[in-house]
Design an enzyme around this catalytic site. Structure first.
Site, PDB file in Angstrom:
ATOM      1  N   CYS A 117      -0.527   4.183  -6.738  1.00  0.00           N
ATOM      2  CA  CYS A 117      -1.516   3.208  -5.288  1.00  0.00           C
ATOM      3  C   CYS A 117      -1.505   1.835  -5.780  1.00  0.00           C
ATOM      4  O   CYS A 117      -1.621   1.706  -6.748  1.00  0.00           O
ATOM      5  CB  CYS A 117      -2.864   3.811  -5.246  1.00  0.00           C
ATOM      6  N   HIS A 158      -4.029  -0.248  -5.596  1.00  0.00           N
ATOM      7  CA  HIS A 158      -4.889  -0.452  -5.985  1.00  0.00           C
ATOM      8  C   HIS A 158      -5.281  -0.596  -7.573  1.00  0.00           C
ATOM      9  O   HIS A 158      -5.758  -0.802  -8.751  1.00  0.00           O
ATOM     10  CB  HIS A 158      -6.319  -0.145  -5.494  1.00  0.00           C
ATOM     11  N   CYS A 199       0.799  -1.510   0.077  1.00  0.00           N
ATOM     12  CA  CYS A 199      -0.131  -0.115   0.140  1.00  0.00           C
ATOM     13  C   CYS A 199       0.958   0.856  -0.016  1.00  0.00           C
ATOM     14  O   CYS A 199       1.749   1.457   0.942  1.00  0.00           O
ATOM     15  CB  CYS A 199      -0.563   0.093   1.012  1.00  0.00           C
TER      16      CYS A 199
HETATM   17  N1  DGL Z   1      -4.115   0.391  -2.002  1.00  0.00           N
HETATM   18  C1  DGL Z   1      -3.768   1.520  -1.597  1.00  0.00           C
HETATM   19  C2  DGL Z   1      -2.649   2.056  -1.600  1.00  0.00           C
HETATM   20  O1  DGL Z   1      -1.624   1.752  -2.762  1.00  0.00           O
HETATM   21  C3  DGL Z   1      -4.745   2.346  -0.633  1.00  0.00           C
HETATM   22  C4  DGL Z   1      -6.651   2.919  -1.286  1.00  0.00           C
HETATM   23  C5  DGL Z   1      -6.943   3.248   0.062  1.00  0.00           C
HETATM   24  O2  DGL Z   1      -6.908   3.021   0.840  1.00  0.00           O
HETATM   25  O3  DGL Z   1      -7.374   4.731  -0.392  1.00  0.00           O
HETATM   26  O4  DGL Z   1      -2.397   3.422  -1.555  1.00  0.00           O
END
Ligand code: DGL
EC number: 5.1.1.3
Length: 261
Positions: free
Chosen positions: A189, A191, A75
């Site tokens: 990110c 995601h 993350c």
């Molecule tokens: N997957 C996360 C990142 O790499 C965070 C997403 C979130 O919870 O806002 O920053």
């Protein structure tokens, strides 16, 4: 090293699967515990103060429970804010996820690159520092998109995602000064690589880079020479009741057991 000691992956949600994927390719038999702080999701909307306390505390609980050989903060938001705190709190190696600004700058011909992350990540001094060190001759455009985080979660829950929604989430980055010259964007990110195909369809002329493969190589390096079990195993743990809709996606990443922490 006990061969059954797992690798612990940690994210606020399913984003860390974009790091687990390349790691599975390099270390196919590694036992995996994938932890999602779904009760704290989304991290991008949280403050530095909250995350600097929450992430190390949660990791310490997970380490006590699962006895991993190594933890991966999969993350960007948690890593750019809490990596040092987590390392100080844990006795095992901790691998973080930092925005892939260096490879993006190496790839860019126009010298305009985008950093697409959460709102919390794009405001971090860590990002200023990476930009100054590795992209000092580039214009670095930043954009935080909570919408894309939600879209990635929805996609993995099996919901249909429109290209228009992806376009609308990223368009404000391209509309910033010099944005029309941007030829590389950093998916800062975890995601967002889960939406790589949709992003490529919405913005075909902008190359994407992310840290997943580099992190996988780092994990393989740090665990070099260690033993693994004969067969892979994987479980996912959530800090709030796990959504049934995610089970299919988790199982595609080898996470067949799903529990609440
Ligand atoms: N997957 C996360 C990142 O790499 C965070 C997403 C979130 O919870 O806002 O920053």
């Amino acid at each position: 090293m006990d061969p059954s000691a797992p690798l612990l992956f940690f994210d606020s949600g399913v984003g860390g699967l974009s790091v687990l994927g390349p790691t599975r390719e390099l270390l196919p038999n590694a036992p995996i515990v994938y932890a999602a702080d779904s009760a704290g999701f989304p991290y991008g909307k949280r403050t530095e103060e909250e995350l600097a306390v929450r992430v190390p505390e949660l990791l310490a609980r997970l380490v006590a429970r699962f006895r991993p050989r190594l933890a991966v903060i999969a993350c960007n938001t948690a890593s750019t804010i809490a990596l040092d705190h987590a390392r100080a709190a844990l006795e095992i190696p901790v691998v973080g996820t930092v925005p892939a600004i260096k490879p993006a700058a190496e790839l860019s011909r126009s010298r305009v690159i985008g950093v697409l992350g959460t709102e919390a990540t794009v405001r971090q001094p860590y990002v200023d520092d990476l930009a100054a060190r590795f992209a000092s001759d580039c214009t670095v455009i930043r954009h935080g998109s909570p919408e894309l985080v939600e879209l990635a979660e929805a996609k993995l829950a099996g919901e249909p995602i429109s290209i228009e929604s992806i376009h609308d989430a990223i368009a404000p980055m391209v509309r910033q000064p010099d944005g029309e010259k941007m030829d590389v964007m950093v998916l800062a990110c975890t995601h967002f690589p889960l939406l790589a195909d949709e992003i490529a369809t919405a913005f075909p002329s902008i190359a994407q880079v992310d840290g997943g493969t580099g992190i996988a190589r780092r994990i393989a390096y740090l665990t070099g020479g260690q033993e693994w079990p004969a067969r892979p195993t994987g479980k996912a743990v959530f800090t709030s009741p796990p959504a049934d809709a995610l089970r299919g996606a988790l199982s595609r990443f080898g996470l067949d057991e799903v529990h609440q922490l």
